[in-house]
Design a protein around this motif. Structure first.
Motif, PDB file in Angstrom:
ATOM      1  N   UNK A 108       0.838  -1.198   0.000  1.00  0.00           N
ATOM      2  CA  UNK A 108       0.000   0.000   0.000  1.00  0.00           C
ATOM      3  C   UNK A 108       0.877   1.253   0.000  1.00  0.00           C
ATOM      4  N   UNK A 109       0.391   2.319  -0.622  1.00  0.00           N
ATOM      5  CA  UNK A 109       1.108   3.598  -0.659  1.00  0.00           C
ATOM      6  C   UNK A 109       0.115   4.741  -0.522  1.00  0.00           C
ATOM      7  N   UNK A 110       0.601   5.850   0.004  1.00  0.00           N
ATOM      8  CA  UNK A 110      -0.185   7.073   0.146  1.00  0.00           C
ATOM      9  C   UNK A 110       0.644   8.248  -0.367  1.00  0.00           C
ATOM     10  N   UNK A 111       0.001   9.153  -1.103  1.00  0.00           N
ATOM     11  CA  UNK A 111       0.670  10.316  -1.662  1.00  0.00           C
ATOM     12  C   UNK A 111       0.079  11.575  -1.058  1.00  0.00           C
ATOM     13  N   UNK A 112       0.962  12.491  -0.629  1.00  0.00           N
ATOM     14  CA  UNK A 112       0.556  13.756  -0.037  1.00  0.00           C
ATOM     15  C   UNK A 112       1.195  14.893  -0.825  1.00  0.00           C
ATOM     16  N   UNK A 113       0.458  15.990  -0.934  1.00  0.00           N
ATOM     17  CA  UNK A 113       0.933  17.159  -1.669  1.00  0.00           C
ATOM     18  C   UNK A 113       1.400  18.214  -0.680  1.00  0.00           C
ATOM     19  N   UNK A 114       2.639  18.673  -0.901  1.00  0.00           N
ATOM     20  CA  UNK A 114       3.204  19.733  -0.061  1.00  0.00           C
ATOM     21  C   UNK A 114       3.392  20.974  -0.921  1.00  0.00           C
ATOM     22  N   UNK A 115       2.953  22.110  -0.431  1.00  0.00           N
ATOM     23  CA  UNK A 115       3.135  23.376  -1.145  1.00  0.00           C
ATOM     24  C   UNK A 115       3.540  24.451  -0.145  1.00  0.00           C
ATOM     25  N   UNK A 116       4.434  25.313  -0.586  1.00  0.00           N
ATOM     26  CA  UNK A 116       4.929  26.388   0.283  1.00  0.00           C
ATOM     27  C   UNK A 116       5.469  27.508  -0.597  1.00  0.00           C
ATOM     28  N   UNK A 117       5.305  28.744  -0.146  1.00  0.00           N
ATOM     29  CA  UNK A 117       5.851  29.900  -0.850  1.00  0.00           C
ATOM     30  C   UNK A 117       7.347  29.998  -0.546  1.00  0.00           C
ATOM     31  N   UNK A 118       8.158  30.057  -1.593  1.00  0.00           N
ATOM     32  CA  UNK A 118       9.598  30.224  -1.409  1.00  0.00           C
ATOM     33  C   UNK A 118       9.846  31.598  -0.794  1.00  0.00           C
ATOM     34  N   UNK A 119      10.577  31.680   0.331  1.00  0.00           N
ATOM     35  CA  UNK A 119      10.745  32.965   1.026  1.00  0.00           C
ATOM     36  C   UNK A 119      11.318  34.052   0.130  1.00  0.00           C
ATOM     37  N   UNK A 120      10.771  35.267   0.308  1.00  0.00           N
ATOM     38  CA  UNK A 120      11.227  36.424  -0.455  1.00  0.00           C
ATOM     39  C   UNK A 120      12.445  37.102   0.154  1.00  0.00           C
TER      40      UNK A 120
END
Length: 393
Positions: A108-120
């Motif tokens: 079994x496998x699970x996929x998660x999405x990670x998103x973040x703003x690259x620091x300015x």
């Protein structure tokens, strides 16, 4: 054991202020060597971005820092993204929890999405002779009653100075809505920083010829023309020379694209420390008896555009070197319908002078999608997508 795989579909290069997205898959693989398979339990997993700063001790003096122990022991559940790495962690984003108490059956496998703003507010990715700025996405996970395991995903950050801040977002409940544009605006929300940056970079397409008279102590050598002094990564620098109006014969010239890495005065190891110069391409040509000629030097996609921090400044320039004759050089003309064979040989001895000249230029970022093709480190690839993996035992 648990296999963790991270992939960046768009590539490993981002502009500061842009949203970075990464898909992280956790798998309980079935091994052909094992006789029995069982379910695996993961206590938690999180991810965050951090920037590591490295400096050469022989060239850079950094301010003293208080002794800080690594509080993350083998059995602790506190995630420190820079644990075990050299240098200093100069910035990091708040960690985001991907899950807690995840059970995976065999296969079994699970996929998660990670998103973040690259620091300015951080520097660009840079690997110089004195300092380095390295960005990484660190994914930490822990099995029940097991130590923490880290997967570090390196990526590259380009910084475009002077980009305007995004407007203050309106509350979706009170903002006026347009049923015809709602879906389009929602799909383009994350692309706005990139679009604003690309609009600013259109200034590099403007051409305004700059003319320079190349002279030495004996007189005029040539006239030099360059069409612009601001370039993006991947562009070609084109210039022309006109030797027909020169009083001094030019035997040879060379043009080099160079970057200057200068440590700020307060951080220099020695007073008056020299600037580190790195070459990124050179054009060499013999030009005796040449009326006009030109050169073309590409700006590599894998270099760092000019920037400045409290510790280091990176600038760009064109470095010219000329070899001229001290005496007039006779030119040989071919007569029309000349019956006999004429053999010309070069002079055995020529008294020459050499001199150099530096022309400052600006190098700006470009579309991150273009630089992704040359910025992929050593990794596994699946259909062209960068894939990073590790095993948690």
């Amino acid at each position: 054991m648990i296999e963790v795989v991270a992939s960046m579909a768009r590539g490993p290069v981002f502009l500061a202020g842009e949203v970075m997205e990464c898909l992280i898959t956790f798998t309980n693989p079935i091994s052909h060597l094992s006789t029995s398979a069982s379910s695996e339990m993961l206590a938690w997993a999180s991810a965050q971005i951090h920037c590591q700063f490295h400096a050469s001790e022989s060239r850079v003096v950094l301010p003293a820092q208080g002794t800080k122990q690594d509080v993350q022991a083998e059995s602790d559940t506190v995630l420190i993204p820079s644990r075990g790495e050299g240098g200093q962690c100069m910035l990091d984003t708040p960690p985001k929890i991907l899950f807690c108490d995840l059970r995976l059956d065999p296969g079994e496998s699970r996929t998660y999405s990670y998103s973040e703003v690259v620091p300015n507010d951080g520097p660009p990715s840079f690997r110089g002779q004195s300092v380095k700025y390295v960005y990484k996405l660190t994914i930490g996970c822990q099995r029940v009653s097991s130590p923490i395991k880290l997967l570090r995903v390196p990526f590259r950050v380009l910084v475009l100075h002077g980009m305007p801040e995004p407007p203050f977002p309106q509350d979706e409940e009170v903002a006026p809505s347009n049923p015809f544009l709602e879906e389009e605006e929602g799909g383009r929300r994350d692309d706005r920083p990139l679009e604003r940056a690309l609009d600013m970079l259109t200034i590099t397409s403007r051409r305004c010829p700059h003319l320079f008279n190349i002279t030495n102590m004996r007189g005029k050598v040539a006239k030099f023309c360059i069409f612009k002094t601001v370039y993006r990564l991947g562009e070609d620098i084109i210039g022309t020379f006109d030797f027909s109006e020169g009083d001094i014969p030019c035997i040879q010239y060379s043009v080099s694209l160079q970057s200057e890495e200068e440590i700020q005065q307060g951080y220099q190891r020695r007073p008056g420390q020299s600037i580190s110069v790195t070459g990124h391409g050179r054009h060499l040509e013999s030009c005796l008896h040449t009326a006009s000629t030109h050169f073309s030097l590409p700006v590599p996609l894998n270099v760092t555009p000019g920037f400045s921090t409290d510790i280091v400044t990176l600038r760009w320039r064109l470095h010219f070197e000329f070899v001229t004759s001290r005496e007039p050089m006779e030119s040989h003309n071919v007569l029309q319908n000349q019956p006999e064979v004429t053999v010309w040989t070069g002079a055995e001895h020529v008294d020459v002078d050499t001199f150099s000249w530096d022309l400052p230029i600006k190098v700006l970022p470009t579309n991150p999608a273009l630089t992704s093709y040359v910025s992929q480190p050593s990794l596994h690839c699946l259909t062209g997508v960068p894939v990073y993996s590790t095993i948690c035992r």
